[in-house]
Design an enzyme around this catalytic site. Structure first.
Site, PDB file in Angstrom:
ATOM      1  N   CYS A   1      38.772  33.610  40.672  1.00 34.03           N
ATOM      2  CA  CYS A   1      39.284  34.389  39.548  1.00 34.03           C
ATOM      3  C   CYS A   1      40.241  35.422  40.126  1.00 34.03           C
ATOM      4  O   CYS A   1      39.850  36.209  40.999  1.00 34.03           O
ATOM      5  CB  CYS A   1      38.129  35.069  38.819  1.00 34.03           C
ATOM      6  SG  CYS A   1      38.624  36.238  37.536  1.00 34.03           S
TER       7      CYS A   1
ATOM      8  N   CYS B   1      46.420  32.867  37.530  1.00 33.13           N
ATOM      9  CA  CYS B   1      45.134  32.892  36.828  1.00 33.13           C
ATOM     10  C   CYS B   1      44.591  31.482  36.939  1.00 33.13           C
ATOM     11  O   CYS B   1      45.326  30.519  36.690  1.00 33.13           O
ATOM     12  CB  CYS B   1      45.310  33.297  35.362  1.00 33.13           C
ATOM     13  SG  CYS B   1      43.797  33.131  34.370  1.00 33.13           S
TER      14      CYS B   1
END
Length: 276
Positions: free
Chosen positions: A74, A185
């Site tokens: 992440c 992302c």
């Protein structure tokens, strides 16, 4: 310890894009993945809150599975918590930003690099710093694209609506003459087709997941932690959200049919646990 699993965590399902690369490069390794969908998105949250969530998930994975390494799959959590986790955990901790930045530097030809990410990752400025550290003559153009995270979590990847949202999010990059775009992302590789259509074939997309998996291989090898098994490793999945939603996307994205995810209540993450 060599047979212990590699732990991976994300705010949602996006980290499966990193897991896919880890499984491809390390097919005999056991893995355990937790997607914190109930607390998605991480992007608008404070550094302190994201760091707390990351600590909770790391503690859970160590207690449940005795993980031998943690991949923070992440970007937002990497920007917020990587240094803290590396300082506090007795196992290797790998983030996605430094490998992604290095891959972008190796890819670009005109040194004009776009970065699309969550608001938290953009605000951290970590991609810009890492890219400039490796290539000081680079120009970096960063755009926060929170709506694209929602598309990925809703499995809305190829519709006309998805293409419209992606195009609108990337509109500010169209006149920047970038030749490389970092999908900063881990949800965004799920939208690769729509992103490529929006920016054109002249722009190379960089998926930090592959570079992160390669770094994971190198670190485990250096530490003597590679699994010596010759059979395919096992994979466990946990989510704080809806298991059916998680399972649907996992089965579509991963190369092997995943085992059903187990639900983890937030209370299980926030309750102190003993970790050996």
């Amino acid at each position: 310890m060599q047979n212990d699993p590699i732990g991976l965590m994300d705010s949602g399902v996006g980290g499966l894009t990193v897991l896919k690369e880890v499984q491809r490069l390390l097919p005999t390794e056991n893995t355990v993945f937790l997607g914190d969908q109930a607390r998605l998105p991480y992007g608008p949250r404070s550094v302190a809150e994201v760091t707390m969530f990351t600590k909770q998930i790391a503690q859970f994975l160590r207690q449940q599975a005795r993980i031998k390494a943690l991949v923070i799959a992440c970007n937002t959590a990497t920007a917020a918590a990587l240094t803290t986790m590396q300082q506090t955990l007795p196992i290797p901790v790998i983030g996605v930003i430094a490998p992604g930045a290095q891959a972008a530097v190796q890819t670009t030809r005109n040194h004009r690099i776009g970065v699309i990410a969550t608001a938290g990752t953009v605000k951290s400025d970590q991609y810009r710093r890492d890219i400039l550290a490796a290539a000081p003559n680079s120009q970096i153009f960063s755009v926060a694209c929170p709506e694209m995270v929602t598309l990925a979590e809703q499995n809305d990847l190829t519709t006309t609506h998805a293409q419209s949202v992606v195009a609108a999010n990337l509109a500010s990059l169209m006149d920047k003459k970038i030749d490389t775009l970092v999908m900063g992302c881990t949800h965004f590789p799920l939208l690769r087709s729509a992103i490529q259509h929006a920016v054109g074939s002249q722009v190379t997309l960089v998926d930090p997941g592959l570079a992160t998996a390669e770094q994971t291989v190198a670190i485990l090898k250096t530490r003597g932690l590679l699994n010596s098994a010759t059979t395919r490793g096992t994979a466990q999945f946990f989510t704080t959200g809806e298991t059916d939603q998680f399972d649907t996307l996992a089965s579509q994205w991963l190369d092997q049919q995943p085992t059903p995810a187990k639900h983890v209540a937030i209370a299980q993450l926030t309750t102190p646990m003993e970790v050996n």
